[in-house]
Design a protein around this motif. Structure first.
Motif, PDB file in Angstrom:
ATOM      1  N   UNK A  73      11.422  63.586  30.245  1.00  0.00           N
ATOM      2  CA  UNK A  73      11.527  63.990  31.289  1.00  0.00           C
ATOM      3  C   UNK A  73      10.594  63.901  32.584  1.00  0.00           C
ATOM      4  N   UNK A  74      10.443  63.188  33.795  1.00  0.00           N
ATOM      5  CA  UNK A  74       9.806  62.918  34.619  1.00  0.00           C
ATOM      6  C   UNK A  74      10.309  63.243  35.996  1.00  0.00           C
ATOM      7  N   UNK A  75       9.535  63.823  36.857  1.00  0.00           N
ATOM      8  CA  UNK A  75       9.828  64.358  37.993  1.00  0.00           C
ATOM      9  C   UNK A  75       8.973  64.374  39.059  1.00  0.00           C
ATOM     10  N   UNK A  76       9.276  63.462  40.032  1.00  0.00           N
ATOM     11  CA  UNK A  76       7.837  63.272  40.499  1.00  0.00           C
ATOM     12  C   UNK A  76       7.874  64.230  42.267  1.00  0.00           C
ATOM     13  N   UNK A  77       7.797  64.947  43.317  1.00  0.00           N
ATOM     14  CA  UNK A  77       7.582  65.418  44.168  1.00  0.00           C
ATOM     15  C   UNK A  77       7.199  65.448  45.323  1.00  0.00           C
ATOM     16  N   UNK A  78       7.333  65.430  46.328  1.00  0.00           N
ATOM     17  CA  UNK A  78       6.979  64.983  47.699  1.00  0.00           C
ATOM     18  C   UNK A  78       5.555  66.325  48.007  1.00  0.00           C
ATOM     19  N   UNK A  79       5.000  65.611  48.250  1.00  0.00           N
ATOM     20  CA  UNK A  79       3.305  66.860  48.294  1.00  0.00           C
ATOM     21  C   UNK A  79       3.277  67.552  49.961  1.00  0.00           C
ATOM     22  N   UNK A  80       4.464  66.545  50.015  1.00  0.00           N
ATOM     23  CA  UNK A  80       4.331  66.966  52.087  1.00  0.00           C
ATOM     24  C   UNK A  80       5.610  68.556  52.472  1.00  0.00           C
ATOM     25  N   UNK A  81       6.540  68.839  51.497  1.00  0.00           N
ATOM     26  CA  UNK A  81       7.293  69.466  51.499  1.00  0.00           C
ATOM     27  C   UNK A  81       7.669  70.339  50.103  1.00  0.00           C
ATOM     28  N   UNK A  82       6.410  69.127  49.239  1.00  0.00           N
ATOM     29  CA  UNK A  82       6.894  70.017  47.769  1.00  0.00           C
ATOM     30  C   UNK A  82       8.620  69.914  47.061  1.00  0.00           C
ATOM     31  N   UNK A  83       9.192  69.263  47.424  1.00  0.00           N
ATOM     32  CA  UNK A  83      10.584  68.905  47.360  1.00  0.00           C
ATOM     33  C   UNK A  83      10.773  67.522  45.676  1.00  0.00           C
ATOM     34  N   UNK A  84      11.037  68.056  44.698  1.00  0.00           N
ATOM     35  CA  UNK A  84      11.527  66.248  43.773  1.00  0.00           C
ATOM     36  C   UNK A  84      12.329  65.692  44.434  1.00  0.00           C
ATOM     37  N   UNK A  85      11.549  64.760  44.441  1.00  0.00           N
ATOM     38  CA  UNK A  85      12.695  63.607  45.512  1.00  0.00           C
ATOM     39  C   UNK A  85      13.132  62.301  44.286  1.00  0.00           C
ATOM     40  N   UNK A  86      12.505  62.202  43.450  1.00  0.00           N
ATOM     41  CA  UNK A  86      12.845  61.477  42.284  1.00  0.00           C
ATOM     42  C   UNK A  86      13.051  61.745  41.100  1.00  0.00           C
ATOM     43  N   UNK A  87      14.094  61.695  39.751  1.00  0.00           N
ATOM     44  CA  UNK A  87      13.495  62.040  38.883  1.00  0.00           C
ATOM     45  C   UNK A  87      14.042  61.580  37.535  1.00  0.00           C
ATOM     46  N   UNK A  88      13.847  61.226  36.520  1.00  0.00           N
ATOM     47  CA  UNK A  88      14.307  59.630  35.190  1.00  0.00           C
ATOM     48  C   UNK A  88      14.263  61.174  33.986  1.00  0.00           C
ATOM     49  N   UNK A  89      15.594  60.896  33.294  1.00  0.00           N
ATOM     50  CA  UNK A  89      16.025  61.541  32.042  1.00  0.00           C
ATOM     51  C   UNK A  89      15.042  60.267  30.978  1.00  0.00           C
ATOM     52  N   UNK A  90      15.005  60.007  30.205  1.00  0.00           N
ATOM     53  CA  UNK A  90      14.188  59.004  29.215  1.00  0.00           C
ATOM     54  C   UNK A  90      15.322  59.772  27.796  1.00  0.00           C
ATOM     55  N   UNK A  91      16.566  59.147  27.353  1.00  0.00           N
ATOM     56  CA  UNK A  91      16.961  59.218  25.916  1.00  0.00           C
ATOM     57  C   UNK A  91      16.090  59.428  24.965  1.00  0.00           C
ATOM     58  N   UNK A  92      16.875  59.433  24.024  1.00  0.00           N
ATOM     59  CA  UNK A  92      15.548  58.903  22.454  1.00  0.00           C
ATOM     60  C   UNK A  92      16.264  57.496  22.094  1.00  0.00           C
ATOM     61  N   UNK A  93      17.172  57.426  22.808  1.00  0.00           N
ATOM     62  CA  UNK A  93      17.450  55.587  22.278  1.00  0.00           C
ATOM     63  C   UNK A  93      16.791  54.415  23.120  1.00  0.00           C
ATOM     64  N   UNK A  94      16.027  55.194  23.873  1.00  0.00           N
ATOM     65  CA  UNK A  94      15.590  54.870  25.136  1.00  0.00           C
ATOM     66  C   UNK A  94      16.283  54.198  26.446  1.00  0.00           C
ATOM     67  N   UNK A  95      17.333  54.397  26.506  1.00  0.00           N
ATOM     68  CA  UNK A  95      18.004  54.241  28.038  1.00  0.00           C
ATOM     69  C   UNK A  95      17.951  55.018  28.910  1.00  0.00           C
ATOM     70  N   UNK A  96      18.284  55.060  30.436  1.00  0.00           N
ATOM     71  CA  UNK A  96      17.063  56.091  30.862  1.00  0.00           C
ATOM     72  C   UNK A  96      17.622  55.702  32.507  1.00  0.00           C
ATOM     73  N   UNK A  97      17.945  57.391  33.120  1.00  0.00           N
ATOM     74  CA  UNK A  97      18.091  56.956  34.245  1.00  0.00           C
ATOM     75  C   UNK A  97      17.878  57.843  35.227  1.00  0.00           C
ATOM     76  N   UNK A  98      17.330  57.763  36.287  1.00  0.00           N
ATOM     77  CA  UNK A  98      17.097  57.938  37.256  1.00  0.00           C
ATOM     78  C   UNK A  98      17.585  57.953  38.571  1.00  0.00           C
ATOM     79  N   UNK A  99      17.889  59.059  39.036  1.00  0.00           N
ATOM     80  CA  UNK A  99      17.660  59.436  40.154  1.00  0.00           C
ATOM     81  C   UNK A  99      16.603  59.233  41.223  1.00  0.00           C
TER      82      UNK A  99
END
Length: 225
Positions: free
Chosen positions: A170-196
């Protein structure tokens, strides 16, 4: 017709609801990020934002793109409310009210109804993703968390499951101006990935409870899972 995956719906909830965070052992920048996220989360009553969802399937190739608007309202005792209205694919709406998750597809007049706990039972990763306000302490038990540096001004966190899981990372990106998570990536074991990705984020805008009422046409076919 593209159909939103229940698994990815639940994953999207992390973006809408920054979690409360328990005390951690001293770990420099990582502890600073988590502490600031905790403070920010304690001040949030509602969130509204545009959401972009990108799914990369390693086997099929290419990228599936989804767009919509997400609404979140924090309610005490785990009764948080979420609504996602998709513009792509058009006519699909998600409601998460307390324990119940509802996915409505207008084109085929069908609704899939499940629960957070049912989703959680399908894999360890759901125990974190499906209960965003109370699960970060559990996250520390299940994942090794590393501060991976700053990426275009966002603090990047790298989370690796401690036990075998359908999720590789799991990869999570946090905006350091408001400390909110604004981007999130799920990498599955098969290599597929979904980003929000969240943009145009508005905090505490006073979203009424009526915005989260599940309103289905009378001729809707309901499937329970």
């Amino acid at each position: 017709m593209k159909q939103i995956s229940i698994k990815l719906i639940v994953a999207a909830l992390l973006l809408a609801a920054p979690a409360s965070i328990s005390a951690a052992r001293p770990n420099g920048k990582l502890d600073e990020i988590l502490a600031n996220m905790q403070k920010s989360a304690g001040q949030i009553t509602s969130i509204q934002a545009r959401m972009e969802q990108l799914k990369r399937d390693r086997n099929i190739g290419g990228v599936e793109k989804y767009n919509g608007e997400i609404f979140f309202k924090h309610v005490a005792k785990g009764n948080d409310k979420v609504k996602i209205v998709y513009s792509i694919p058009k006519g699909q709406t998600i409601w998460v009210v307390g324990e119940t998750i509802t996915l409505y597809q207008a084109e085929i007049k069908q609704a899939i109804v499940t629960t957070r706990s049912a989703a959680a039972s399908k894999g360890d990763e759901f125990a974190f993703i499906a209960t965003p306000y109370t699960s970060v302490p559990e996250l520390k038990r299940q994942y090794d968390i590393v501060y991976a540096g700053d990426d275009q001004g966002l603090a990047k966190l790298d989370l690796t499951p401690k036990v075998k899981s359908s999720i590789q990372k799991l990869l999570l990106w946090v905006d350091q101006s408001n400390w909110m998570p604004v981007k999130y990536t799920v990498i599955e074991t098969g290599g597929s990935a979904t980003t929000f990705i969240l943009t145009g984020l508005r905090k505490n805008a006073g979203i009424p409870d009526s915005a989260f009422k599940v309103d289905l046409p009378k001729d809707t076919k309901i499937l329970r899972r």
